[in-house]
Design an enzyme around this catalytic site. Sequence first.
Site, PDB file in Angstrom:
ATOM      1  CE  LYS A 175      47.228  71.713  78.372  1.00 46.26           C
ATOM      2  NZ  LYS A 175      46.699  72.382  79.577  1.00 46.26           N
ATOM      3  CB  SER A 225      45.288  75.508  79.972  1.00 42.26           C
ATOM      4  OG  SER A 225      45.352  74.349  80.763  1.00 42.26           O
ATOM      5  CB  SER A 230      42.938  72.460  77.459  1.00 39.14           C
ATOM      6  OG  SER A 230      43.882  73.197  78.202  1.00 39.14           O
ATOM      7  CE  LYS A 254      44.672  75.359  75.477  1.00 35.43           C
ATOM      8  NZ  LYS A 254      43.552  75.319  76.443  1.00 35.43           N
TER       9      LYS A 254
END
Length: 457
Positions: free
Chosen positions: A43, A40, A100, A203
């Site tokens: 993203k 992720s 997320s 993140k």
Amino acid sequence: MALVLATQALAAPYAAMVIDARTGEVLHSRNADTRLHPASLTKMMTLYIAFEAVRNGEITLDTQVRITKAAAAEPPSKLGLRAGQTIAFRYLIRAAAVKSANDAATAIGIALSGSEAAFARRMTRTAKAMGMSRTTFKNAHGLTEAGHLSTARDMTTLGRHLLYDYPEYYNLFSRQSTHAGIKTVPNTNRRLLAAYRGADGIKTGYTRAAGFNLVASAKRGDKRIIATVFGGKSSTSRNAKVAELLDMGFRRAPSRAPIRKPARPAYAGNTGLGGATQLASAARAPQRSLRPVMRPGAGVAIQVAGAVAETAAKNGARIQDGIAAAIAAADIAPTAPPVENADTRPALRPENLVLASTEPAEVVAEPEQEVVTRLSTSGGHLWGVNVGRYTTRYEAEKVLLKTALSEMTTLEGTLRKVNQSSRGFDATFQGMTREQADLACRRLKARNVTCFMIGPS
């Protein structure tokens, strides 16, 4: 799309990168150019392009996006979007950044480029323009797919671009939770944000093939460090490793350094066969001015921005840029936030005041030599625990951080404080009830951690 099924019991490869965010100087690297599954962390690019699209008029934060079957069918983590429903673009951004959410990320890609495949090509083009030479994207969310690969170096580069290219949105990554249109969602990175002094993003990512990944940023004084880890064995061990790398970065980075912002990549939009910039759909084109409608309290952000921007101007920034950033950040807040979510808004760090001042929150200043969380020691929370005495403040803070990361159940929300005396540095957690302190000590002692209770003075 061909999925790569990671059924092997082998551990994901480890890679790491640490930079001084101000200059981009590399302070540490290990396997930093090895192409691995980013999970992720993907993203971050989805969000970068979303911010880019808003800035360039492709879409507005208020645009109502219709959710496709493909987006709604994405596996968790997800917001819970239903095919056919509509939701404001701002909420897709929030869900992708904080929770997320895979369905939100896919919805962003389809809204901007018409299909996830077309959006993935745009992601790769943008990556190349940034200098992310070893990155290829195949989707908007980061679930494992053949050819969907990046490196610790490239993801660190992307994190730095998010910080400097779109500072008006950066406060999203430090929110402990946020309202995402249909519900309030927690931050997947909330443990590190709460435990590491100065941490404000960016993140997390996890798949079986990737392991536990994280791009983290933290600021202390004039220093800002970005650390990236691929292939952690668990979220706890990954967070501990990132904390260790951030500590290393703060030790190695000079006290003063010029801020050399990265060059923003050229805007290409959605390019067709003829190379002309296109909108994903005429129906998604802005129907009104991009200037946000003034809401109650938004004037405060602009007034504060004026004062802060004057200071920024001394460093070469235009006052208008500071005001524009405040307006954009105010616009990311919902026009009428539901009453039931009023108490779930995260506390703001002082540096994020301008970017989100339309959302009421307590601002807690952090002492230079202490790690402070948001829980007050009033209201009966007058007890604490001591987990040892050490010869240096650094040793005490390191033990506090390691203990907080390993025993989140009873220590989350407490105040971490190092008390100095002639005999050394005491590592303590404060702001607890007697029952909480007793339980915490019993759990720590069961792990062979030295611990004794501290009563009200």
